[in-house]
Design an enzyme around this catalytic site. Structure first.
Site, PDB file in Angstrom:
ATOM      1  N   SER A 137       1.028  -1.336   0.039  1.00  0.00           N
ATOM      2  CA  SER A 137      -0.038   0.118  -0.091  1.00  0.00           C
ATOM      3  C   SER A 137       0.931   1.188   0.126  1.00  0.00           C
ATOM      4  CB  SER A 137      -0.905   0.059   1.086  1.00  0.00           C
ATOM      5  OG  SER A 137      -2.033   0.797   1.117  1.00  0.00           O
ATOM      6  N   ARG A 169     -11.655   7.030   9.364  1.00  0.00           N
ATOM      7  CA  ARG A 169     -11.261   5.727   9.174  1.00  0.00           C
ATOM      8  C   ARG A 169     -12.379   4.784   8.779  1.00  0.00           C
ATOM      9  NH1 ARG A 169      -7.210   2.095   9.280  1.00  0.00           N
ATOM     10  NH2 ARG A 169      -7.562   0.114  10.531  1.00  0.00           N
ATOM     11  N   ASP A 208      -8.514  -6.516  -5.175  1.00  0.00           N
ATOM     12  CA  ASP A 208      -8.370  -5.048  -4.573  1.00  0.00           C
ATOM     13  C   ASP A 208      -8.676  -4.064  -5.625  1.00  0.00           C
ATOM     14  OD1 ASP A 208      -6.818  -2.709  -3.777  1.00  0.00           O
ATOM     15  OD2 ASP A 208      -4.877  -3.636  -3.781  1.00  0.00           O
ATOM     16  N   HIS A 226      -8.014  -5.198  -0.614  1.00  0.00           N
ATOM     17  CA  HIS A 226      -6.524  -4.529  -0.484  1.00  0.00           C
ATOM     18  C   HIS A 226      -5.928  -4.934   0.703  1.00  0.00           C
ATOM     19  CE1 HIS A 226      -3.832  -1.463  -0.860  1.00  0.00           C
ATOM     20  NE2 HIS A 226      -3.849  -1.045   0.362  1.00  0.00           N
ATOM     21  N   ASP A 227      -6.618  -5.282   1.896  1.00  0.00           N
ATOM     22  CA  ASP A 227      -5.862  -5.787   3.019  1.00  0.00           C
ATOM     23  C   ASP A 227      -5.208  -7.060   2.971  1.00  0.00           C
ATOM     24  OD1 ASP A 227      -6.050  -3.527   4.745  1.00  0.00           O
ATOM     25  OD2 ASP A 227      -7.539  -4.196   5.987  1.00  0.00           O
TER      26      ASP A 227
END
Length: 375
Positions: free
Chosen positions: A147, A217, A322, A355-356
């Site tokens: 990232s 967040r 992602d 993405h994580d």
């Protein structure tokens, strides 16, 4: 908020020049190291962290008491093997986990707040290279990051090509898209709309802009996940129902759905370990990131120092779910590296986590990381 202590920190010996033309004085870099540095200092690996990460890559966080954010990847016998390598992870400037940032004290003894200069990814990398200089490490075995950490890895390779032998960039991009910028702006506006933000001068006050930071967040966290993963984990199941089934609605605005409760938990937990102003500065640095623009508009020119195989070896990794930094972004970097004849490998991995995925249990990623670093 800043932690009560950091394990290791170093104040840079001179001012740090910034892309905006200013220089930052008395810069402190907080970092952690794992494994022994070889006598020739040739086994050093720099791990660059993501937006909300920190230097505690494989050790307990002093505020949350949680394990390191990449503990599954870094350690003795693990893919990034600390029996073999000396691993360094530094908190980026602009952050709030020990390195100089908006919550740090200005020369006048009060926190910078919004007086802190706007920084870039390249500025973060300059600070890391200055840390390596202070450690006497002239050339890294590898730089690794996912990232925003991948942005730093690519930036280091582009701007300091003689400082690294291998570059591993995971789930990343060479520039932020309009959609990426839009999500970040949503988060920044949530923070600045919080009445407790006070123009960034909330340090020492009873209340910080925690509500705004929590919303920022929450919005960002959605981009780190995949629809498949959210559906599998939560679906439309209701919160606090014995069977979790649809029905028995409360007809209100509390966290009715499990996914709502999850996002609220992520937001509130984040405010206990992060600073709102740091979030503003780091997201802005990511938005400014554009390697091609930094090098005359041609991405290939950014990697001229690695032309015809005379520089580093590269490995790019993407994930099929992602949508924040999709596979096309990694391919764009690969094509630029191919254009200058730099040695590069690329793989798109399948994982349901979005993405994580680079932080989660994807065994195929373990094999790629180990094979590239040890090969």
């Amino acid at each position: 908020m800043s932690p009560a202590y950091v394990h290791q920190a170093l104040t840079l010996p001179g001012p740090l020049p910034l892309d905006n033309g200013q220089a930052l004085e008395d810069v402190q870099i907080a970092y952690e190291t794992y494994g022994n540095l070889a006598a020739d200092k040739g086994n050093a690996i720099l791990i660059c962290h993501a937006l909300t990460g920190d230097q505690y890559v494989a050790s307990t966080h002093p505020v949350t008491a949680k394990p390191g954010w990449w503990e599954r990847m870094v350690g003795p016998g693990k893919p990034i093997d600390t029996d073999r390598y000396h691993v360094i992870c530094a908190n980026v400037i602009g952050s709030c986990i020990g390195s100089t940032g908006p919550s740090s004290n200005h020369a006048d003894g009060t926190p910078y707040g919004m007086r802190f200069p706007v920084i870039t990814i390249r500025d973060m990398v300059r600070a890391q290279v200055a840390l390596l200089d202070a450690m006497g490490i002239a050339r890294l075995h590898s730089v690794v990051g996912g990232s925003m950490g991948g942005m730093q890895a690519l930036s280091l390779a582009a701007n300091f090509p003689d400082r690294v032998e291998r570059v591993l960039a995971i789930a990343t991009t060479s520039r932020h898209s309009a959609q990426n910028i839009a999500f970040h702006e949503l988060g920044r506006q949530a923070i600045m709309a919080d009445p407790h933000w006070r123009g960034g001068d909330y340090y020492g006050e009873q209340n910080a802009p925690d509500s705004g930071l929590a919303v920022a967040r929450m919005a960002a966290h959605i981009t780190y996940l995949s629809e498949e993963g959210l559906t599998e984990k939560f679906g439309r199941r209701l919160q606090d129902r014995p069977d979790g089934q649809v029905g028995e609605r409360a007809f209100g605005f509390d966290a009715e759905f499990q996914v709502e409760s999850y996002l609220r938990y992520q937001g509130s937990g984040f405010t206990r370990r992060f600073d709102a102003n740091s979030y503003l500065y780091i997201t802005r640095a990511m938005d400014y990131f554009d390697l091609a623009e930094e090098h005359g508009g041609m991405l290939a020119d950014a990697f001229a120092g690695h032309a015809r195989g005379k520089g580093a070896r590269f490995c790019l990794v993407s994930f099929d779910t992602d949508w924040l930094y999709p596979t096309a972004d990694s391919r764009h970097v690969v094509h630029a590296l191919n254009a200058v004849g730099a040695p590069v490998s690329f793989v798109e991995l399948s994982a349901p986590y979005g993405h994580d995925s680079f932080l989660l249990d994807v065994p195929a990623l373990d094999r790629v990381v180990k094979g590239f670093l040890d090969g």
